[in-house]
Scaffold this motif. Sequence first.
Motif, short mmCIF file in Angstrom:
data_model
loop_
_atom_site.label_atom_id
_atom_site.label_comp_id
_atom_site.label_asym_id
_atom_site.label_seq_id
_atom_site.Cartn_x
_atom_site.Cartn_y
_atom_site.Cartn_z
N TYR A 170 0.84 -1.20 0.00
CA TYR A 170 0.00 0.00 0.00
C TYR A 170 0.87 1.25 0.00
CZ TYR A 170 -2.90 -3.67 2.08
OH TYR A 170 -3.55 -4.84 2.34
N PRO A 171 0.30 2.41 -0.46
CA PRO A 171 0.99 3.69 -0.26
C PRO A 171 1.16 3.97 1.23
CG PRO A 171 -0.88 3.90 -1.78
CD PRO A 171 -0.99 2.55 -1.15
N GLN A 172 2.14 4.78 1.58
CA GLN A 172 2.37 5.07 3.00
C GLN A 172 1.25 5.97 3.52
OE1 GLN A 172 6.20 5.95 4.51
NE2 GLN A 172 7.30 4.82 2.94
N GLY A 173 0.33 5.33 4.24
CA GLY A 173 -0.83 6.02 4.79
C GLY A 173 -1.40 5.17 5.91
N THR A 174 -2.71 5.27 6.11
CA THR A 174 -3.37 4.57 7.22
C THR A 174 -3.23 3.06 7.12
OG1 THR A 174 -4.97 6.37 7.47
CG2 THR A 174 -5.55 4.25 8.43
N THR A 175 -3.51 2.51 5.94
CA THR A 175 -3.45 1.05 5.78
C THR A 175 -2.02 0.55 5.95
OG1 THR A 175 -5.31 1.20 4.23
CG2 THR A 175 -4.13 -0.88 4.31
N TYR A 176 -1.07 1.29 5.41
CA TYR A 176 0.34 0.94 5.58
C TYR A 176 0.69 0.88 7.07
CZ TYR A 176 5.47 1.40 5.24
OH TYR A 176 6.82 1.22 5.36
N ALA A 177 0.27 1.91 7.80
CA ALA A 177 0.59 1.99 9.23
C ALA A 177 -0.10 0.88 10.02
CB ALA A 177 0.17 3.36 9.78
N ASN A 178 -1.36 0.57 9.67
CA ASN A 178 -2.09 -0.50 10.37
C ASN A 178 -1.44 -1.86 10.13
OD1 ASN A 178 -3.95 1.29 11.40
ND2 ASN A 178 -5.48 0.91 9.81
N ALA A 179 -0.99 -2.09 8.91
CA ALA A 179 -0.33 -3.37 8.60
C ALA A 179 0.98 -3.48 9.37
CB ALA A 179 -0.08 -3.47 7.10
N LYS A 180 1.76 -2.40 9.37
CA LYS A 180 3.06 -2.42 10.07
C LYS A 180 2.87 -2.58 11.57
CE LYS A 180 7.42 0.10 10.39
NZ LYS A 180 8.15 1.34 9.99
N ALA A 181 1.80 -2.02 12.11
CA ALA A 181 1.55 -2.08 13.55
C ALA A 181 1.40 -3.52 14.05
CB ALA A 181 0.31 -1.27 13.90
N THR A 182 0.95 -4.43 13.18
CA THR A 182 0.78 -5.82 13.63
C THR A 182 2.13 -6.47 13.93
OG1 THR A 182 0.77 -6.70 11.35
CG2 THR A 182 -1.35 -6.10 12.31
N TYR A 183 3.21 -6.02 13.28
CA TYR A 183 4.54 -6.55 13.57
C TYR A 183 5.12 -5.94 14.84
CZ TYR A 183 4.11 -7.40 8.51
OH TYR A 183 3.66 -7.76 7.27
N GLN A 184 4.63 -4.77 15.21
CA GLN A 184 5.19 -4.04 16.35
C GLN A 184 4.62 -4.52 17.68
OE1 GLN A 184 4.19 -0.25 14.62
NE2 GLN A 184 6.29 0.15 13.98
N GLU A 185 3.69 -5.49 17.62
CA GLU A 185 3.18 -6.14 18.83
C GLU A 185 3.99 -7.41 19.09
OE1 GLU A 185 0.68 -5.28 20.85
OE2 GLU A 185 -0.49 -3.80 19.77
N GLY A 186 5.29 -7.33 18.81
CA GLY A 186 6.14 -8.51 18.75
C GLY A 186 6.12 -9.43 19.96
#
Length: 265
Positions: A170-186
Amino acid sequence: SPEFKRYLKAFLPENNFNLTYPVLFKKSKNDQSRINLIIPTLEPEKVYGGITTALKLFKNIIESGSYDQVRIIVTTDGVSLRAVKYVNSFFKDNFSISKGNNKDGFLLNSIIPLKTNSERILDISEKDLYVSSAWWTADLGLRIVNKQNDFFKKDGKLIYLIQDFEPGFYPQGTTYANAKATYQEGKKIIAIINSEELYNFFSNYFDFFESYYVPFELNDKLLKELNKYANSSKQIARKKIIICYGRPSTPRNCFDTIVSGLKKW
């Protein structure tokens, strides 16, 4: 009825933008061990690539463990009768459609078409184990695990099958951030990463509770075809062939770049 309208909407293309949505979680008294797969779809025409890998992994987990119940939670599409038949054939067992709110009793094998349920209620039990298969299913999975830990005062983890760096879709926006956030709950994630190269990438940027990678394995159909030639006594003429992959409808596959490169070549 509202439920029927919601069911129809789940198959409309525009509905695919609503990848995440609120779900009401209900504490269950079910004391059986239950393994859960959270997956976008089970429709046979869409079962390829990442969906196939997720189903194979889930099947391996079932076969290597000892679970009283199996549940599949479908988050994006509705669940047709063809999908139920496909699942029954794939797992060699009988699955039933459930609303996920305990009203159906404790089914041995169940499928919940979550998006098309009018109530969108999901029961959570203490012995539930959850496997996610894409970033938006991991988003739901993490919400479930957080609520499970709250309900039962435990420190449960989500098994997260990672098959790509999905924010890059995705372009760097809300969906990009939401997807990345799932990895940050490591610290809440047991990551199963679908290649050694991808595993090395994630190891450099994210810290999971546990992480493993799935070694490369050739597709069964391709392997079968190659073995025909490998075991043949006939001399086979070899040609140099360039294989290119891309889908015009999927920008991340760089289809236009592939075409331009081939023209230049």
